[in-house]
Design a protein around this motif. Structure first.
Motif, PDB file in Angstrom:
ATOM      1  N   GLY A 141       9.406   7.164   4.242  1.00  0.00           N
ATOM      2  CA  GLY A 141      10.081   5.878   4.377  1.00  0.00           C
ATOM      3  C   GLY A 141       9.184   4.728   3.960  1.00  0.00           C
ATOM      4  O   GLY A 141       9.640   3.754   3.342  1.00  0.00           O
ATOM      5  N   PHE A 142       7.914   4.850   4.260  1.00  0.00           N
ATOM      6  CA  PHE A 142       6.986   3.773   3.910  1.00  0.00           C
ATOM      7  C   PHE A 142       6.902   3.619   2.393  1.00  0.00           C
ATOM      8  O   PHE A 142       6.903   2.510   1.862  1.00  0.00           O
ATOM      9  CB  PHE A 142       5.606   4.068   4.507  1.00  0.00           C
ATOM     10  CG  PHE A 142       4.745   2.846   4.635  1.00  0.00           C
ATOM     11  CD1 PHE A 142       4.811   2.050   5.765  1.00  0.00           C
ATOM     12  CD2 PHE A 142       3.877   2.478   3.618  1.00  0.00           C
ATOM     13  CE1 PHE A 142       4.032   0.909   5.883  1.00  0.00           C
ATOM     14  CE2 PHE A 142       3.087   1.344   3.722  1.00  0.00           C
ATOM     15  CZ  PHE A 142       3.164   0.551   4.864  1.00  0.00           C
ATOM     16  N   GLU A 143       6.855   4.745   1.721  1.00  0.00           N
ATOM     17  CA  GLU A 143       6.808   4.690   0.263  1.00  0.00           C
ATOM     18  C   GLU A 143       8.133   4.157  -0.293  1.00  0.00           C
ATOM     19  O   GLU A 143       8.146   3.311  -1.198  1.00  0.00           O
ATOM     20  CB  GLU A 143       6.503   6.076  -0.322  1.00  0.00           C
ATOM     21  CG  GLU A 143       6.316   6.002  -1.827  1.00  0.00           C
ATOM     22  CD  GLU A 143       6.002   7.347  -2.472  1.00  0.00           C
ATOM     23  OE1 GLU A 143       5.493   8.238  -1.767  1.00  0.00           O
ATOM     24  OE2 GLU A 143       6.283   7.494  -3.674  1.00  0.00           O
ATOM     25  N   GLU A 144       9.233   4.624   0.274  1.00  0.00           N
ATOM     26  CA  GLU A 144      10.543   4.140  -0.189  1.00  0.00           C
ATOM     27  C   GLU A 144      10.670   2.632  -0.021  1.00  0.00           C
ATOM     28  O   GLU A 144      11.240   1.947  -0.873  1.00  0.00           O
ATOM     29  CB  GLU A 144      11.668   4.803   0.619  1.00  0.00           C
ATOM     30  CG  GLU A 144      11.953   6.236   0.243  1.00  0.00           C
ATOM     31  CD  GLU A 144      12.929   6.911   1.217  1.00  0.00           C
ATOM     32  OE1 GLU A 144      13.124   8.122   1.096  1.00  0.00           O
ATOM     33  OE2 GLU A 144      13.471   6.199   2.099  1.00  0.00           O
ATOM     34  N   LEU A 145      10.142   2.149   1.091  1.00  0.00           N
ATOM     35  CA  LEU A 145      10.225   0.713   1.347  1.00  0.00           C
ATOM     36  C   LEU A 145       9.456  -0.062   0.281  1.00  0.00           C
ATOM     37  O   LEU A 145       9.920  -1.089  -0.234  1.00  0.00           O
ATOM     38  CB  LEU A 145       9.664   0.403   2.738  1.00  0.00           C
ATOM     39  CG  LEU A 145       9.797  -1.052   3.169  1.00  0.00           C
ATOM     40  CD1 LEU A 145      11.259  -1.390   3.468  1.00  0.00           C
ATOM     41  CD2 LEU A 145       8.946  -1.339   4.402  1.00  0.00           C
ATOM     42  N   VAL A 150       8.794   0.926  -2.756  1.00  0.00           N
ATOM     43  CA  VAL A 150       9.517   1.041  -4.029  1.00  0.00           C
ATOM     44  C   VAL A 150      10.700   0.077  -4.046  1.00  0.00           C
ATOM     45  O   VAL A 150      10.970  -0.585  -5.052  1.00  0.00           O
ATOM     46  CB  VAL A 150       9.975   2.499  -4.254  1.00  0.00           C
ATOM     47  CG1 VAL A 150      10.941   2.585  -5.432  1.00  0.00           C
ATOM     48  CG2 VAL A 150       8.767   3.400  -4.462  1.00  0.00           C
ATOM     49  N   LEU A 210       0.818  -1.225   0.000  1.00  0.00           N
ATOM     50  CA  LEU A 210       0.000   0.000   0.000  1.00  0.00           C
ATOM     51  C   LEU A 210       0.851   1.275   0.000  1.00  0.00           C
ATOM     52  O   LEU A 210       0.318   2.363  -0.167  1.00  0.00           O
ATOM     53  CB  LEU A 210      -0.954  -0.004   1.203  1.00  0.00           C
ATOM     54  CG  LEU A 210      -2.076  -1.038   1.102  1.00  0.00           C
ATOM     55  CD1 LEU A 210      -2.918  -1.043   2.371  1.00  0.00           C
ATOM     56  CD2 LEU A 210      -2.950  -0.767  -0.120  1.00  0.00           C
ATOM     57  N   GLY A 211       2.146   1.139   0.160  1.00  0.00           N
ATOM     58  CA  GLY A 211       3.007   2.296  -0.015  1.00  0.00           C
ATOM     59  C   GLY A 211       3.103   2.727  -1.470  1.00  0.00           C
ATOM     60  O   GLY A 211       3.540   3.841  -1.769  1.00  0.00           O
ATOM     61  N   LEU A 212       2.661   1.858  -2.366  1.00  0.00           N
ATOM     62  CA  LEU A 212       2.832   2.112  -3.798  1.00  0.00           C
ATOM     63  C   LEU A 212       1.535   1.894  -4.568  1.00  0.00           C
ATOM     64  O   LEU A 212       1.208   2.658  -5.485  1.00  0.00           O
ATOM     65  CB  LEU A 212       3.922   1.149  -4.320  1.00  0.00           C
ATOM     66  CG  LEU A 212       4.485   1.355  -5.708  1.00  0.00           C
ATOM     67  CD1 LEU A 212       5.036   2.760  -5.872  1.00  0.00           C
ATOM     68  CD2 LEU A 212       5.597   0.328  -5.975  1.00  0.00           C
ATOM     69  N   CYS A 261       4.882   1.723  11.339  1.00  0.00           N
ATOM     70  CA  CYS A 261       4.407   2.762  10.406  1.00  0.00           C
ATOM     71  C   CYS A 261       4.988   4.122  10.775  1.00  0.00           C
ATOM     72  O   CYS A 261       5.446   4.881   9.911  1.00  0.00           O
ATOM     73  CB  CYS A 261       2.880   2.851  10.429  1.00  0.00           C
ATOM     74  SG  CYS A 261       2.076   1.459   9.637  1.00  0.00           S
ATOM     75  N   ALA A 262       4.975   4.431  12.068  1.00  0.00           N
ATOM     76  CA  ALA A 262       5.443   5.746  12.493  1.00  0.00           C
ATOM     77  C   ALA A 262       6.962   5.849  12.380  1.00  0.00           C
ATOM     78  O   ALA A 262       7.507   6.927  12.146  1.00  0.00           O
ATOM     79  CB  ALA A 262       4.993   6.019  13.926  1.00  0.00           C
ATOM     80  N   ALA A 263       7.655   4.716  12.543  1.00  0.00           N
ATOM     81  CA  ALA A 263       9.116   4.735  12.437  1.00  0.00           C
ATOM     82  C   ALA A 263       9.535   5.032  11.005  1.00  0.00           C
ATOM     83  O   ALA A 263      10.454   5.807  10.761  1.00  0.00           O
ATOM     84  CB  ALA A 263       9.698   3.404  12.899  1.00  0.00           C
ATOM     85  N   LEU A 264       8.860   4.410  10.060  1.00  0.00           N
ATOM     86  CA  LEU A 264       9.206   4.667   8.660  1.00  0.00           C
ATOM     87  C   LEU A 264       8.657   6.007   8.207  1.00  0.00           C
ATOM     88  O   LEU A 264       9.324   6.756   7.505  1.00  0.00           O
ATOM     89  CB  LEU A 264       8.676   3.542   7.771  1.00  0.00           C
ATOM     90  CG  LEU A 264       9.475   2.254   7.915  1.00  0.00           C
ATOM     91  CD1 LEU A 264       8.730   1.090   7.328  1.00  0.00           C
ATOM     92  CD2 LEU A 264      10.837   2.409   7.245  1.00  0.00           C
ATOM     93  N   GLY A 265       7.430   6.276   8.602  1.00  0.00           N
ATOM     94  CA  GLY A 265       6.836   7.551   8.233  1.00  0.00           C
ATOM     95  C   GLY A 265       6.414   7.579   6.775  1.00  0.00           C
ATOM     96  O   GLY A 265       6.659   6.657   6.004  1.00  0.00           O
ATOM     97  N   ARG A 266       5.776   8.667   6.428  1.00  0.00           N
ATOM     98  CA  ARG A 266       5.221   8.824   5.082  1.00  0.00           C
ATOM     99  C   ARG A 266       6.243   8.509   3.994  1.00  0.00           C
ATOM    100  O   ARG A 266       5.980   7.718   3.089  1.00  0.00           O
ATOM    101  CB  ARG A 266       4.727  10.267   4.956  1.00  0.00           C
ATOM    102  CG  ARG A 266       4.311  10.645   3.570  1.00  0.00           C
ATOM    103  CD  ARG A 266       3.854  12.091   3.546  1.00  0.00           C
ATOM    104  NE  ARG A 266       3.652  12.514   2.162  1.00  0.00           N
ATOM    105  CZ  ARG A 266       3.050  13.638   1.829  1.00  0.00           C
ATOM    106  NH1 ARG A 266       2.585  14.447   2.762  1.00  0.00           N
ATOM    107  NH2 ARG A 266       2.902  13.951   0.560  1.00  0.00           N
TER     108      ARG A 266
END
Lengths: 445, 479, 445, 479
Positions: free
Chosen positions: C345-349, C351, C241-243, C338-343
Motif C-alpha cells: 500500500g505504501f508503494e501504491e500510495l 505511485v 520514499l515509497g518510490l 506505515c503499518a496500515a498501508l503496509g509494504r
C-alpha cells in the motif's frame, strides 16, 4: 480487498488441510438451483472515497437548523467524556456478556446503569435497557398484562402519539386492547382516566411531562388504579426527573421512557435506548437482560446476567419478551452522562431547562395573538396557540434555519393552531429572541 | 472494583452545566417537584474517566481478543465505518415530520433508501424496511407483516407458526409476541428440520414457517426450496431468519429460493460493532405482495429524485419511534459501499473457509456430531472430554486464561456439551492457528490434568461466578 | 469549579493533617512583595460555551480551501485506524517511559517506529523522533559537527527555505557556518556542491525531492563528500520514499525529514514530528530519545530507553542535544500509518501521488504561456513558470477556494513567475481540471 | 508480545489506497527509483488494531492510574480540550504564507494571538511567542533571544550562563546549544541556589542566569527578586524556567518579580496530555526590551481587528517550521478559557495543598531532606529504607505492582535516593490516601520483608529490564 486477511498462500494451505480443492467446493452443499440469480452491487472503494460520499450525505442532514422541537427526542449537551469513554474499543466491540469472567466491564457498567435508572425513577429494579422509548412503553403494557393477567390498558392520549402507535401495534396481535382517553386541553383528564379503570384494566399509561409539555401529579391516579387491581405506568423524560417528582414518588408500578436525552446524540432517530424499571416484586416480569450482583469462587464480588429463565433463549415462546439485543452501548452513554453531571449537576441541568423554557414562554406569549395553551406547570416544553394554522408558520421559519416547534394538528384533529415548543439548555437567549422575532414576522405577514 | 456510586463523595463536582443567559424563573412548584434528590454519583471528571477506562479493560472484545462466539458473528468492523456512523450525530429525526422539513434531510433519507435498495438486492427481496431496531424486533415485525397479509385477505383462521427446534429462541418468542401459537419441529439425524414432520404439521391454519439457514449447526439445508413450496401450497408464508447471512452473501438469495420475508442483522453481517449487547438493527425485506403491510413511514424516491418519508396507511403501523437505529444503518450502508460486490462475496467465502479450517483442524480431538462441510460456523461436542469429567464450560474458561474469548457453549440445545465456533471472515490463519493450538492443548489437559481446566479462569479479575446466588438474591441495583 | 476535585470537607481534613489553617498559609514561603500584581483573565465557562467559541475559530480556518500547496506539509489521506488507535488513553495520557515495566506499550511502539524509519530511509539506527522537519535538519547539521569535529556545513539552497532558516539559526549561536549553494534552475547544482566541499566541511545537506519538486541521485555527491571526510545529510519526504531511492541507497550518512505526511493532520502547523536516522556507527551522536531492546530478569524480551548517557538529564550541557520531549504520539501515528498501508500500500500510495502529479503537470503545462521549470524527474510537486507574476494569480484563485501553489518569488529572488504546485493522492481529477480552468481564466484576464 | 513486523505475512493486505481517477503515468525512471522495497509490515486492519490496542494496555497512564511523577505534572486534562484541539485538523499552515491567505485563517491566527495574550497576563510578561515546540526548545529560544539582545547592544563579551545545579538538565543543555559556556552554582543547605556563590559568579561576562522556581525540590526561592537585581546590575538578563508554573498560577508572576524571559510548558501547566513523551509546546514570554528579538513570524492584530502573521526582521529568525505545535496550543487556549481566572488560581492552590498533604502523611516514614512547606511537589529520600537494603527504585517498582505509577526517583540529583512526588491538583484525597497507604506499606515491608520489594514488579508483562545490556547491544530496530 484487504478485509479478509488470508493470502492466496494461506488459502491454499487451509484448503489442503480441509481436503478441498477450492473455496467453491465448500459451497457444494448448496444445490446449484438455489444459487443467487443476481448480486448486482457496485464495486468497492477505499476509505477516502467512502468518506467523501458519507460526508456529503451528512452535510445534507439539517444539523444546522436550530431546533425548538422535541417529540421525545431532545437536543441536549453531551459532555465530551461520554464519547471518549463509550468509544473505548473494549466496550463497543464486545458482545452480550455471556462469559462473565471476561466481561466484567460491560456487566458492572450495566449494573451501575440499572442503579442510576432506579435512582432517577424512584423504582427498585431496572433491566439493562430496551430499544427505545416507544417500544419501552409497549413492553411495559405487555408486562402489565402478564402481571395482572388482564387484557386491556388505558392509554392517556396525551402520551406521545408515536409511542401510542407502537403500543397499539404490539397489543393488536395479542388480541389485547388499548383504550385511549382524550386529554382535557393540554392536561391528562385525570377524572376520565380514573373512571375508565375497570376490573379488566391491566394498567393506565400516562406520560409526565406529557406530549403538550404539561407536568402533573399522578398520585391519586396510582391509588385509584391500585384499588382496582390495575397498575400505573408512567413514561418520563429523564432530564425532567432532575426536577419533577419521580414515577416512584407518585406510586407508579412501572417507569419507562426514552433515554436518548441522557448522552445520546440525535442521530436522525437512533440508536437511543428505552429504560424500564419497576417494583422489586415484579422483577420476574421484566423483559430483556438483567444484570445481578453475586460472588465468585473466592468470595469476590462480581456481576452476571441473571434471571435468564425469563428470556427467549431459554423459555422460547413462553419468554417474557423476544428481546435479545439490548442497547447496551447507549445505556452506557446514559450512565456516563448521569455520572458526569452527578447529583448536583443533574438538578442544575433540569433547572436550566426550566428557566430557559420559562423565558421563551414569556417572550413568545407576549406576541400578538399568541397564547399559552397549558393551564398548569410545564418543564421545557409548552404548547402555544397561534392566531393561524401552525404548519405554514413552521414551514416558513424552517427557511430561516429555525425549527419553531411541532404543529400539533397532525396528531390531534382540531389543534391546527397549536404549536409545541421545546427549549433545552442549549438554546441561547439570542436564539430564543430570534425565534420570537421570526415568529412575530411570520404572524404579521 | 468499586462501583461508581461507591466512589461518590458528597459535594464533589462533575462536568459543569452551561451558564444561564436568561433570568431565573420563578421556582418550580413544590407540589410537582421531586422530594428525593437524584442520588447520582458525585465524582470528578478524572474519577469518572479512570473508572470507566479501567472498567473497559475488564472486557474481552474483538479489538483485543479473538472472539469466535458462534452464532454472534464477532467480526472486525472497520474504523472508517465507525467514523461514518458518527457523522449524523446532529441530525434531528423530527425535522422530516415538519411541514417542509424533508428537503432539509435529503442526506439521511437518501441513505435509508440506498440501504434498503442494497439489502433488497443482497437478499433477493422486493422492498426492505430498516425500522426494526434489532434482529428479534425484525422477526416480530416480519411476522406482524405476515399476519396483516393474511388478515387483509380475510384469512383469519391461521393461528400457528412453525419453527424448527434448532432455531434461535427469538423465532418462537417473536411469533408469540405477534400473537401466534408455536409448532415446533424436531431436527432430523441429518442435522436439518425433519421434513416429514414438517409436512405433517403444515395445514391451512399455519400462517408461516420460520427457517434459519444455515441453521444453528452451521449447516445449509438443501431442502429450503421444497419447504417453501410446501408452505406456499398450504397458503402459508415463509420467513427467513437472516442472522447467518454472512455465510451466503452473493451465493444464495433467500428471495430467489422462495422466501417471502427476511430479516437481517446489520450488527452481524453488515459491519456494525456489537456494543456489548447492542444497539443492533434488524431490517426486514419482503416480496412484492407484502409491501403494503410494511411499517410506516416509508422512505420513497419521488420523480424529481428527492426523497420523502411517506405514511404507509395499509401497513402494520409504527414499530419504532422514527427510522430505525439510523447511526447503525449508516455504518451498514458504509460497509456495503466500501466492500462492494466482490468484497461481500469474499466475506462469505472466507467465513466459510475459516470455519471449515477450524473444523478440520479440531475434529480429531473433538467430537463432531454432524461431520459434513459446514458454512460459517462449526459445532463440536465436548462429549469425549466429558468422559474425563471435563465439560464444555471448563474448556471455555481455560480459553479465557489463554486470551481467547470462548466459543458459544451449550447452544444449540440439540447438541450435548455443544461448542459452537464462528471464526468470521476477518480472522487470519495465523490467529486461528494460535486458537487451535490452545484448543488442542485443552483436549490434552482434559486427558492428563482435568483439574487444571476446572480451576480456570485464574487470570481474570474474578473467577467463576455464582449464578444461582445472583438469581436468588435479585440484587440488580446498588443500595 | 469541578476540575480540582477536593471538597471543602476534604480540604479541611487535609489542612488539619498538614497543620495549616488555610490554603493561603501554604503560600507563606512566598514573600508578599513577590505576589502577582495582576491576574486579569475572564471567568471560566462550561464545555458547551467553550466548544461554541472553538468551533467558530475552527470554522474560520481555511479547511474548505482545496490545497495544491506543500512546503513540506502535505494533505494526505489518514486511515481511520490512525485516529482510533493513537487516541487510546493509555498512549496519549502517559509520559516519557521512564519506568519501562509499566510503559512497554509506548516503548515497543517507539521501537517499531524506529524500525519503520530505518526501513523507509535505508538506514540502521533511528531515534524516537524529533520536533519537526526543520529542527531535524538542524539537529542533523549539529550531529555532523560533532561527528567530524568540523565547523561548516554546505546547504543546498534547494532545501526548503523554512528549514534553512532554522539551520542557520541553530548554527549561528555555535559560531558554526552554513554555506548555501545556489541551485541550477530547479535542480541541485551537484558540481558546485562537490566543489564546495573542503577539509572544514562537516556535511553537505540536500533535500530529495527538493523544494522545486525535483528528484535527483546524490550517490556521487555522497562519495565525493566521504572522500573529503564529510557526511551527506539527505532530507526526505517520506511518502516519496515509497518510490524514490532512499537516502541509505544513495550513501547518505544521516537521513532526516518531516514525518507529518505519515498520518498526521495539517493542524495549522503542528504537532508533526521530525525523523532522523543514521549509520549504526554514529548512533551515540544521535540527539533525543532512543529505545533499545533488552531482556528482563526472567529472560523475556522487553524495551527500554537506552544510551541515555548522551542526554541532557545526565550529561547536562555536554549532552548531544537539549531535547527532552520528543513527539512520541505523532511518531506513533506515523508508525500506525506505515503499518496500515503496509509494504504494498505504501508503494501504491507513492505511485498514485506520482500519477496524479503527472496528470496535473500535463494539464497545466498545456495552458498558454505556462511551462515546466523542472528539467528532470519530479514526484508529486513541480514548478511552473507562469506568463506573469505568480502572487496575484494565487491570490485570485484563493477567492475561488483553490490554493493553486506556492509563489516562489518570496523565497528565491528572481523567481516571481514561478509557482510550485503540489498534487497529492487526495486531489481528484475534477479538482485538478478545475485548477487548470481557473488558472487559464486568471492568466487570460 | 510480538513486534508488528513479526506479525507480517507476505501478501497480506492493509488499508486500501484511494482509487485512481487519472491516467497511469509513464513509469518512474529506474535510475531514481528505490531498489530495496520498503519492508513495512503486511498485516490486516484487524491485526493492526488488535496489536496497538493490546500494546496500549501495556502502559500506565493518567486515565488509568495515579501518576505522581515528580517534575512532570501528570495532571488529568479534560476531554473537551482534547476535542477542541482536534477541530483544526484540516487547516493548512501554508495558507497564511500565500498572498491573500491570511484572511482565510483568521480563526487560528486569532487563537494564537489570544493564547499569547493569556500567557503574557499569566506570566507578567509583555509579549509571548508560541513557536517553540517543547520546553527545552523554549529554553533555547529564550537564550537565543537573550544572546541577540546583548549582541544588538554591541555587548559581545558575555559568554557565560549561570545555572543552579538543581536545575532541569535541559537548562544547561539549551544554553550550550545557544553557544554559551555554563557556570553551575551548587545548592545551599537550605535547598535553594547558594546566594553567595551566585554573587561571586556574577560579572559582566555573564549573559543570563536561569532559575527554576519552585525548584526541583518543590521549594520556592524567596530570593528571586534579589537574584534578578544582582543579575541586572551586572548587565545580565534573567531567565525563568516555567516548567513548574502550576505551583504559582495567580500567586506569582515571574515578570513582576524581575525576570526578563520565561518559557512555559503547555503540556504541564496548561491542560495538554503528554502523549507518551510528546508533543509538547514551550511558548516563551519576554519583557518589552526583548520583543524585537523574538522569532519570526509574529501574529499581530491590525487596526481593523484582523490578524496577520508578520515577518519580524530583527528577530532570531525561525525556530520551527510554522506557528508552533498548534493543536497543542489550541488545547491550552481552550483550557485557560474553560477554567478562567478563578479556575487557574484553584489549580495552584490545590496543587500545593495536595503535595503538602502527601508530604505530611509520609514524613514519619520517609526522610524529608528539606522539611518545609513545599509547593506543587515534595521530595523524600529513601535513605532510611536504604539501611534495610531497599532502594528508591525498589519502592518504585512495588508501587507498580499496586497499580500506581511511581514518583520520579533519583532526581533531583542533589538528594540521595530521591523520591519526588507530584500529585497535581486533579487528584482527590481519596486517591492520594490509597497511594499513601501503599507507600506506608512499602516502608513497613522495607523493615519486615525487603525481599518482597526487590522482586517487584511481578504483575507487569515484563519484570525489571537489563538496561546495561540494552546500551551494549544497541539494538534499536528490528532486523
Amino acid at each position: 480487498m484487504g478485509y479478509c486477511p488470508n493470502t492466496s498462500d494461506e488459502i491454499r494451505e487451509m484448503l489442503a488441510v480441509i481436503g478441498a480443492g477450492s473455496i467453491e467446493e465448500l459451497f457444494a452443499p448448496i444445490p446449484v438451483e438455489l444459487r443467487a440469480k443476481s448480486f448486482d452491487l457496485p464495486p468497492g472503494m477505499s476509505e477516502f472515497e467512502l468518506m467523501r460520499i458519507m460526508k456529503e450525505k451528512a452535510a445534507a442532514g439539517g444539523a444546522e437548523i436550530v431546533p425548538f422541537i422535541g417529540c421525545g427526542i431532545y437536543d441536549h449537551v453531551i459532555p465530551a467524556v461520554v464519547d471518549h469513554l463509550s468509544s473505548r474499543a473494549e466496550f463497543y466491540t464486545a458482545y452480550t456478556p455471556y462469559q462473565p469472567e471476561c466481561s466484567q466491564g460491560t456487566l458492572q457498567a450495566l449494573f451501575e446503569y440499572q442503579s442510576a435508572i432506579c435512582r432517577l425513577t424512584g423504582m427498585e429494579a431496572s433491566n439493562a435497557s430496551l430499544y427505545d422509548g416507544g417500544t419501552a412503553v409497549a413492553e411495559a403494557a405487555l408486562m402489565s398484562l402478564r402481571i395482572t393477567e388482564r387484557n386491556r390498558v388505558i392509554l392517556d392520549a396525551s402520551v406521545n402519539p408515536l409511542h401510542r402507535e407502537i403500543v397499539t401495534g404490539y397489543l393488536h396481535g395479542l388480541s389485547a386492547e388499548a383504550v385511549e382517553v382524550a386529554p382535557d386541553g393540554c392536561s391528562s383528564d385525570l377524572k376520565s382516566l380514573i373512571d375508565s379503570i375497570d376490573e379488566e384494566t391491566a394498567a393506565v399509561i400516562v406520560q409526565n411531562p406529557n406530549f403538550f409539555g404539561s407536568v402533573q401529579d399522578f398520585s391519586e391516579l396510582a391509588s385509584k388504579a391500585h384499588e382496582k387491581g390495575a397498575l400505573l405506568i408512567v413514561s418520563s423524560y429523564p432530564i425532567a426527573l432532575g426536577l419533577v417528582a419521580s414515577p416512584g414518588e407518585m406510586g407508579a408500578d412501572i417507569a419507562v421512557g426514552d433515554g436518548q436525552s441522557l448522552g445520546n446524540a440525535l442521530s436522525f432517530g437512533g440508536p437511543y435506548f428505552g429504560f424500564i424499571a419497576t417494583r422489586k416484586r415484579f422483577i420476574r416480569n421484566l423483559p430483556g437482560r438483567i444484570v445481578g450482583e453475586t460472588i465468585d469462587n473466592q468470595g469476590r464480588r462480581g456481576y452476571v446476567l441473571t434471571l435468564q429463565a425469563r428470556e427467549q433463549h431459554i423459555k422460547r415462546h413462553k419468554a417474557t419478551s423476544n428481546i435479545c439485543s439490548n442497547q447496551s452501548l447507549c445505556a452506557l452513554r446514559g450512565l456516563i452522562f448521569c455520572a458526569a453531571l452527578g447529583r448536583k449537576g443533574f438538578e442544575e441541568l433540569a433547572v436550566l431547562n426550566y428557566d430557559k423554557a420559562q423565558y421563551a414562554k414569556s417572550r413568545l406569549t407576549s406576541l400578538k395573538g399568541v397564547t399559552l395553551m397549558n393551564t398548569g406547570t410545564t418543564f421545557n416544553e409548552f404548547t402555544l396557540s397561534l392566531p393561524m394554522d401552525a404548519a405554514p408558520v413552521v414551514e416558513k421559519l424552517l427557511s430561516s434555519g429555525v425549527a419553531a416547534g411541532v404543529p400539533l394538528g397532525q396528531y390531534y384533529p382540531g389543534l391546527d393552531y397549536a404549536l409545541a415548543v421545546t427549549v433545552t439548555e442549549k438554546r441561547s437567549k439570542a436564539e430564543i429572541d430570534r425565534l420570537a422575532d421570526l415568529l412575530e414576522e411570520a404572524l404579521c405577514s | 472494583m468499586q462501583l461508581i456510586f461507591e466512589k461518590s463523595v458528597p459535594g464533589r463536582g462533575g462536568v459543569r452545566v452551561p451558564l444561564s443567559d436568561v433570568p431565573k424563573a420563578s421556582t418550580f412548584p413544590d407540589a410537582l417537584r421531586r422530594k428525593q434528590p437524584v442520588l447520582l454519583p458525585e465524582v470528578s471528571e478524572l474519577d469518572l474517566v479512570r473508572h470507566y477506562t479501567n472498567l473497559s479493560r475488564r472486557n474481552f472484545s474483538v479489538d483485543t481478543n479473538f472472539y469466535p462466539l458462534g452464532s454472534c458473528t464477532m467480526k472486525y468492523n472497520t474504523k472508517v465505518t465507525e467514523n461514518a456512523g458518527g457523522l449524523f450525530a446532529g441530525c434531528h429525526p423530527v425535522l422530516p415530520l415538519l411541514p417542509g422539513g424533508e428537503r432539509l434531510v435529503q442526506g439521511p433519507l437518501s441513505l435509508i433508501h440506498g440501504l434498503e435498495q442494497q439489502l433488497a438486492e443482497i437478499t433477493g427481496m422486493d422492498e426492505v424496511t430498516t425500522q426494526p431496531l434489532a434482529g428479534a424486533h425484525g422477526e416480530m415485525t416480519g411476522i406482524m407483516v405476515i399476519s396483516a397479509y393474511h388478515k387483509a385477505r380475510g384469512d383469519h383462521k391461521r393461528k400457528y407458526v412453525i419453527v424448527p427446534d434448532s432455531s434461535h429462541g427469538t423465532n418462537p418468542a417473536s411469533a408469540a409476541m405477534a400473537g401466534y401459537e408455536i409448532v415446533t419441529i424436531p431436527t432430523a439425524p441429518y442435522g436439518d428440520m425433519d421434513l416429514e414432520q414438517f409436512k405433517n404439521a403444515m395445514n391451512d391454519e399455519v400462517a408461516a414457517v420460520m427457517m434459519t439457514c444455515p441453521n444453528t449447526l452451521g449447516l445449509f439445508n438443501p431442502h429450503i426450496a421444497e419447504i417453501c413450496d410446501i408452505a406456499h401450497q398450504a397458503g402459508a408464508l415463509t420467513y427467513y431468519d437472516g442472522a447467518n447471512l454472512n455465510a451466503i452473501l452473493g451465493k444464495v438469495r433467500p428471495g430467489d429460493v422462495g422466501f417471502d420475508v427476511i430479516h437481517v442483522n446489520l450488527h452481524k453481517t453488515f459491519g456494525t460493532p456489537h456494543g456489548g449487547g447492542g444497539p443492533g438493527s434488524g431490517p426486514v425485506g419482503v416480496k412484492k405482495g407484502l409491501i403494503p403491510y410494511l411499517p410506516t413511514p416509508r422512505v420513497q424516491r419521488t420523480e424529481d429524485g428527492s426523497f420523502v418519508a411517506e405514511a404507509h396507511p395499509e401497513g402494520i403501523g409504527r414499530v419504532s419511534d422514527f427510522f430505525g437505529n439510523f447511526a447503525i444503518m449508516a455504518r451498514a450502508y458504509a460497509y456495503i459501499t466500501l466492500l462492494g460486490r466482490e468484497g461481500l462475496i469474499e466475506v462469505s467465502e472466507h467465513a466459510v473457509l475459516n470455519a471449515n479450517y477450524i473444523m478440520a483442524r479440531l475434529k480429531d480431538e473433538y467430537e463432531l456430531p454432524f461431520e459434513q462441510t459446514c458454512m460459517h460456523e462449526c459445532v463440536f461436542s465436548a462429549s469425549r472430554q466429558l468422559k474425563e469429567g471435563v465439560h464444555a464450560i471448563d474448556i471455555a474458561k481455560y480459553l479465557i486464561d489463554r486470551g481467547f474469548h470462548p466459543p458459544t457453549v451449550y447452544f444449540p440445545l440439540n447438541v450435548k456439551e455443544a461448542i459452537m465456533i464462528e471464526p468470521t471472515e476477518t480472522e487470519s490463519k495465523q490467529t486461528m492457528d494460535l486458537f487451535i493450538d490452545v484448543m488442542l492443548e485443552a483436549a490434552r489437559l482434559a486427558r492428563e490434568n482435568p483439574e487444571a481446566l476446572h480451576q480456570a479462569p485464574v487470570t481474570t479479575p474474578v473467577g467463576r461466578l455464582d449464578e444461582t446466588r445472583a438469581a436468588r438474591a435479585q440484587q440488580v441495583c446498588c443500595e
